[in-house]
Design a protein around this motif. Structure first.
Motif: not given
Length: 554
Positions: A538-554
């Protein structure tokens, strides 16, 4: 203060004018009344020129000072002067003017008086229809006002009018009607009975007429009133003539002449004497009386001519007086005009000054009032804006609170549904784990027993663990709870596979690594590696929390 003084001055000017007018009118009334009385006295003395001069002056004064009573008297007596001067046309004009004044400004009694005069005037001109019309009008007004005496008087006049037009039957009806109405005035009762006697003689009742006349000669106190004695002698003479008692008729006719009647009555007596002598066949005496009739008529014509000449002189002098009076009146009018012009100018100037001061005062008050109102309006507007602002803040706070509550409710609802999905997913995971454990035990037993049918059942169970039907149901429920998440995820990362999406769904549901590993039937270490691989994909930065990223998509 200045305005009040000006108003007081103006009021005093008006009061002074009113007082002046009231006093002037009162003085004019007294003077005009004196003129009318003097004019009537001159009329009674047959001083017609003097009477007309005084009455004309009174008429002008009464009109200029609005004195209708005196105007009526002046007009009526001027008409009487012209009537006695045999100027019937001129008399009628003044009587009609007096009638107009009576109708518009005075009482019915005044109207009756002038109507009676007009009727008498028409009877003198032998216009019996017009005379009867005006007598009837006067009689009608007297009847409306329940004036018995005047009703009797006008009924008697209509009786005399009927006799003059030889309608003795109608005349008798009027005289009979008048008698009970005239009881308060015995002299007029005698006159009505004389008229009734003339009717009786003409209608063939000479004896009744004669006896009534003889009785009246004995009982009447004032035989000089309106030539009462002469009229009674005439009735007795005519009655004896009708009865063919010629000597008695002749005797009373001669007694009538001895009473020195006026020329009109003399003519009637001479005609009566001529008729008596013709009946006696004393033709010489009859012709002699006929000559007396001619000479009397000539004398009457001479008197009439003298009166007409006198009337012309009076008219000329009255016209001169009128011209002088008009000049004086014109001078007085001009003087009044000047006075009233000056007074009006003063009043206009005062009003103008008062108006200016009043306008200035009003403008000052208006400016002050406008300034006060503007301040009040500004204060009200500020207060209104303040209240609106507080109301908006309150509404915003309420909306914000409602929004937070709604978000919280939706969040709780999503979490609740996600917990249900998680519970279901965990249940599936536990069930698969239990089946795997059972299969592991059965596999060991199979190695020992080598039972082929059991091997077949174990293969069926393994195939059952590989089916994706439960996942399809899970995805359907997940979409209902988390609407738009999978669509958003696929649009942002189209390179993700179905297994990647499945794994990310579990992370979005905030399941732990252990729970996800159990559900996917992998080790926890494999689960962590898979999480790192998908983040890289998904080309996310290493410091990005995957759960937080997904929650912000709504």
């Amino acid at each position: 203060m200045l305005q009040k003084r000006l108003f007081r001055f103006l009021a005093s000017v008006f009061l002074l004018c009113l007082l002046f007018d009231a006093r002037a009118q009162n003085n004019a009334s007294v003077k005009c009344d004196s003129l009318v009385k003097s004019g009537v006295e001159a009329l009674n003395k047959n001083e017609h020129m003097r009477s007309l001069e005084l009455l004309t002056k009174a008429l002008a004064m009464s009109r200029s000072n609005d004195l209708p009573n005196l105007e009526f008297l002046a007009l009526n007596n001027i008409g009487a002067n012209y009537y006695l001067l045999l100027e019937y046309g001129e008399a009628l004009n003044y009587y009609l003017e007096a009638y107009t004044v009576a109708i518009k400004k005075l009482e019915p009694k005044d109207e009756m008086i002038v109507l009676n005069n007009i009727a008498i005037l028409y009877s003198e001109e032998k216009k019996y229809d017009k005379a009867n019309e005006y007598f009837n009008k006067a009689y009608g007004i007297a009847k409306e006002n329940k004036d018995n005496f005047r009703m009797g008087l006008y009924a008697m006049n209509m009786g005399n009018l009927a006799n003059e037009s030889n309608n003795y039957k109608l005349g008798r009806t009027y005289f009979v009607e008048s008698l009970p109405l005239l009881v308060s005035q015995p002299q007029f009762v005698v006159l009505a009975k004389i008229g009734l006697g003339d009717c009786d003689v003409a209608l063939g009742n000479p004896k009744r007429a004669r006896e009534s006349a003889e009785e009246l000669l004995k009982t009447t106190k004032d035989l000089e009133f309106n030539y009462t004695g002469i009229a009674l002698y005439m009735i007795i003479s005519k009655a004896y003539l009708k009865e063919n008692k010629l000597e008695e008729a002749l005797d009373f006719a001669k007694k009538t002449l001895q009473k020195e009647p006026n020329l009109d009555t003399k003519l009637k007596v001479f005609e009566l004497l001529s008729d008596i002598n013709f009946k006696k066949k004393n033709y010489a005496a009859a012709l002699q009386y006929k000559d007396s009739i001619i000479s009397t008529n000539q004398e009457l014509d001479k008197i009439k001519n003298n009166k007409l000449y006198e009337n012309s002189k009076v008219k000329l002098e009255i016209q001169n007086y009128k011209n002088q009076s008009e000049r004086n009146e014109s001078k007085l009018v001009n003087e009044r005009k000047i006075f009233y012009t000056i007074l009006l100018s003063v009043i206009i100037i005062v009003f103008f000054i008062v108006g200016i001061l009043r306008n200035l005062s009003l403008k000052h008050k208006q400016k002050k009032l406008i300034a006060e109102r503007n301040e009040q309006i500004l204060a009200l507007e500020l207060e209104k804006e303040k209240r609106e602002l507080l109301l908006l803040e309150k509404q915003f706070d309420e909306n914000n609170a409602l929004s937070l509550l709604e978000q919280e409710r939706l969040k709780n609802e999503v979490e609740q549904k996600n917990r249900k999905l998680s519970a279901k997913a965990l249940y599936l995971s536990g069930r698969n784990l239990m089946i795997e454990e059972v299969l592991s035990e059965l596999t060991v037993l199979l190695q020992e027993s080598k039972n082929n049918s059991l091997v077949e059942y174990i293969e069926i169970l393994k195939n059952h663990l590989k089916t994706d039907n439960e996942w399809d149901n899970f995805i359907t429920h997940f979409e209902e709870v988390n609407q738009g998440f999978l669509i958003s995820l696929k649009s942002k990362h189209p390179n993700l596979t179905a297994n990647d999406i499945r794994f990310l769904s579990y992370i979005y549901m905030n399941l732990s690594t252990k729970e996800i590993a159990s559900m996917l039937n992998i080790t926890q270490d494999s689960c962590r590696k898979r999480k790192e691989r998908i983040s890289a994909k998904m080309e996310l930065e290493k410091e990005v929390n995957l759960y937080d990223y997904l929650a912000s998509m709504q």
